[in-house]
Design a protein around this motif. Structure first.
Motif, PDB file in Angstrom:
ATOM      1  N   VAL A 159      42.948  32.693  35.498  1.00  0.00           N
ATOM      2  CA  VAL A 159      44.186  32.934  36.440  1.00  0.00           C
ATOM      3  C   VAL A 159      43.697  33.835  37.429  1.00  0.00           C
ATOM      4  N   LYS A 160      43.340  33.257  38.920  1.00  0.00           N
ATOM      5  CA  LYS A 160      43.182  33.995  40.064  1.00  0.00           C
ATOM      6  C   LYS A 160      44.362  34.596  41.035  1.00  0.00           C
ATOM      7  N   PRO A 161      44.052  35.763  41.770  1.00  0.00           N
ATOM      8  CA  PRO A 161      45.159  36.389  42.416  1.00  0.00           C
ATOM      9  C   PRO A 161      45.328  35.552  43.755  1.00  0.00           C
ATOM     10  N   GLN A 162      44.578  34.401  44.007  1.00  0.00           N
ATOM     11  CA  GLN A 162      44.747  33.645  45.296  1.00  0.00           C
ATOM     12  C   GLN A 162      45.978  32.683  45.309  1.00  0.00           C
ATOM     13  N   LYS A 166      41.117  42.158  40.596  1.00  0.00           N
ATOM     14  CA  LYS A 166      42.178  42.865  39.735  1.00  0.00           C
ATOM     15  C   LYS A 166      43.458  43.127  40.326  1.00  0.00           C
ATOM     16  N   LYS A 167      43.566  42.325  41.385  1.00  0.00           N
ATOM     17  CA  LYS A 167      45.092  42.549  41.997  1.00  0.00           C
ATOM     18  C   LYS A 167      45.479  44.161  42.183  1.00  0.00           C
ATOM     19  N   HIS A 168      44.591  45.009  42.852  1.00  0.00           N
ATOM     20  CA  HIS A 168      44.623  46.384  42.643  1.00  0.00           C
ATOM     21  C   HIS A 168      45.877  46.600  43.484  1.00  0.00           C
ATOM     22  N   ALA A 183      41.331  36.162  51.825  1.00  0.00           N
ATOM     23  CA  ALA A 183      41.213  35.441  50.432  1.00  0.00           C
ATOM     24  C   ALA A 183      42.441  35.493  49.627  1.00  0.00           C
ATOM     25  N   ALA A 184      43.399  36.508  49.863  1.00  0.00           N
ATOM     26  CA  ALA A 184      44.598  36.492  49.005  1.00  0.00           C
ATOM     27  C   ALA A 184      45.867  36.911  49.552  1.00  0.00           C
ATOM     28  N   ASN A 185      45.822  37.348  50.880  1.00  0.00           N
ATOM     29  CA  ASN A 185      47.272  37.583  51.477  1.00  0.00           C
ATOM     30  C   ASN A 185      47.855  36.435  52.033  1.00  0.00           C
TER      31      ASN A 185
END
Length: 394
Positions: free
Chosen positions: A387-390, A245-247, A296-298
């Motif tokens: 669409v993914k947040p990575q 959710k890209k919190h 994962a996403a940073n």
């Protein structure tokens, strides 16, 4: 940022996490088997050697958090992509990944290994045929954790208790994620983690539980919950939800000073062998999920586990986990025939055990497991893009 389908999810560095988790368990069990065979008391002196005692437990906890993260993320991605979760296909994919190797090792452990003198384990192998058929039945329905709660250990396959916990997690998780409304997902996952962790703490450490008058049933439930740490998987699920959710909280968690602080605290706790009474799994799970969210996403993660060695070892990590007790006991049998216990003994045991485990795990992956993994694509989620947040390929 990439748009793709749920079946193509890939997180950079996660194979490295698998490698670290598997290595921790191998390290733990090498010392444990040395103690069982009478070569050292390192494993039993938990106050003197806390790292040795905790390594395997925390390695399994890391596996649990990773599993909860990945499964939750995949389910959320499929739900967003196709509007629902295909439960049947989910279970077929899990069966194809887990069951072939699981039942192969279980079959060998029940019907072959007890007849091989080189694989005899003092104080454990003597009970191989104790309650044989009830144990076999429980292992057969993928409930080894329950078998270990009720009966003696089964040599060379008792470590599969964690596989049973994961399978039981899979029984409820897709139904739960599929039924939740998006806004309630985080609250429910957090509640599950807190309730399960709190329930275990009370049963394990509540007033009078360990006293003689405490009922056998309650003690069995407590022992069962000592292994049934689905709360750690729920914590992994919370991390997956935040990433998916890209919190906004990620903007804080991804800052480099925050990363360095968290990892410094974690390293200190690991080095000192800090144990959190009753909540050791869940306490460390918070640190582990922090690591996973950053990997994962940073794009500015201060830890990078994406390299050829980690990718290779992570790819065969399931085999590393399943085969390593067999390799350790076999290497112990051979080495003790011609070498007295010494520092060199331990070094040789570590090198040969890990090398043999790696070789067998690779052969198993290439010529056995892959045959089933190829079938998983037939039951992959739909191909609608999401669409993914990575920044990594997902």
């Amino acid at each position: 940022m990439s748009a793709t389908n749920p079946s193509a999810v890939y997180f950079r560095g996660f194979n490295g996490v698998r490698f670290l988790a598997a290595s921790s368990v191998v390290f733990h069990h090498i010392e444990q088997f040395k103690t069982i065979f009478g070569y050292t008391d390192t494993f039993t002196k938990t106050d003197e050697h806390p790292v040795v005692y905790q390594a395997g437990r925390l390695g399994v906890a890391l596996f649990f958090v990773l599993s909860g993260f990945l499964i939750t993320y995949l389910l959320l991605a499929e739900k967003q992509s196709s509007g629902r979760i295909h439960i049947k296909n989910f279970y077929i994919r899990r069966v194809l990944r887990i069951w072939p190797l699981y039942f192969w090792v279980i079959g060998l452990s029940f019907f072959v290994f007890p007849h091989i003198p080189a694989l005899h384990i003092p104080g454990i192998s003597e009970y191989a045929y104790d309650h044989f058929w009830p144990k076999l039945a429980l292992f057969g329905i993928v409930m080894p954790n329950i078998a270990l709660t009720l009966y003696h250990e089964m040599p060379l396959c008792s470590h599969t208790w964690s596989i049973g916990v994961e399978e039981q997690f899979y029984l409820i998780w897709p139904w739960l994620i599929g039924s939740l409304r998006p806004r309630r997902t985080l609250l429910v996952l957090a509640s599950i983690a807190l309730v399960l962790a709190g329930g275990f703490f009370w049963l394990r450490y509540g007033p009078g539980l360990t006293a003689p008058q405490a009922g056998t049933t309650m003690l069995l439930i407590s022992d069962f919950l000592a292994h049934f740490r689905i709360g750690t998987m729920a914590i992994g699920g919370i991390g997956a939800y935040l990433v998916f959710k890209k919190h906004p909280i990620l903007n804080f968690l991804y800052q480099k000073p925050v990363q360095w602080l968290v990892y410094a605290v974690l390293a200190t706790m690991l080095a000192m062998g800090v144990r959190i009474p009753g909540l050791n799994y869940e306490g460390y799970a918070l640190f582990f999920v922090f690591l996973l969210m950053n990997l994962a996403a940073n794009p500015n993660s201060v830890i990078n586990l994406e390299n050829r060695l980690c990718n290779f070892m992570g790819k065969i990590s399931y085999g590393l986990y399943m085969y390593h007790p067999i390799a350790i006991v076999l290497c112990l049998y051979v080495i003790r025939q011609f070498m007295p216990y010494s520092f060199g003994f331990s070094v040789l045991l570590y090198v040969t055990s890990y090398a043999l485990t790696t070789l067998v795990a690779w052969l198993s992956y290439e010529y056995f497991e892959k045959q089933f993994l190829k079938l998983k694509d037939r039951f992959a989620p739909g191909d609608k893009p999401v669409v993914k947040p990575q920044t990594a390929r997902v």
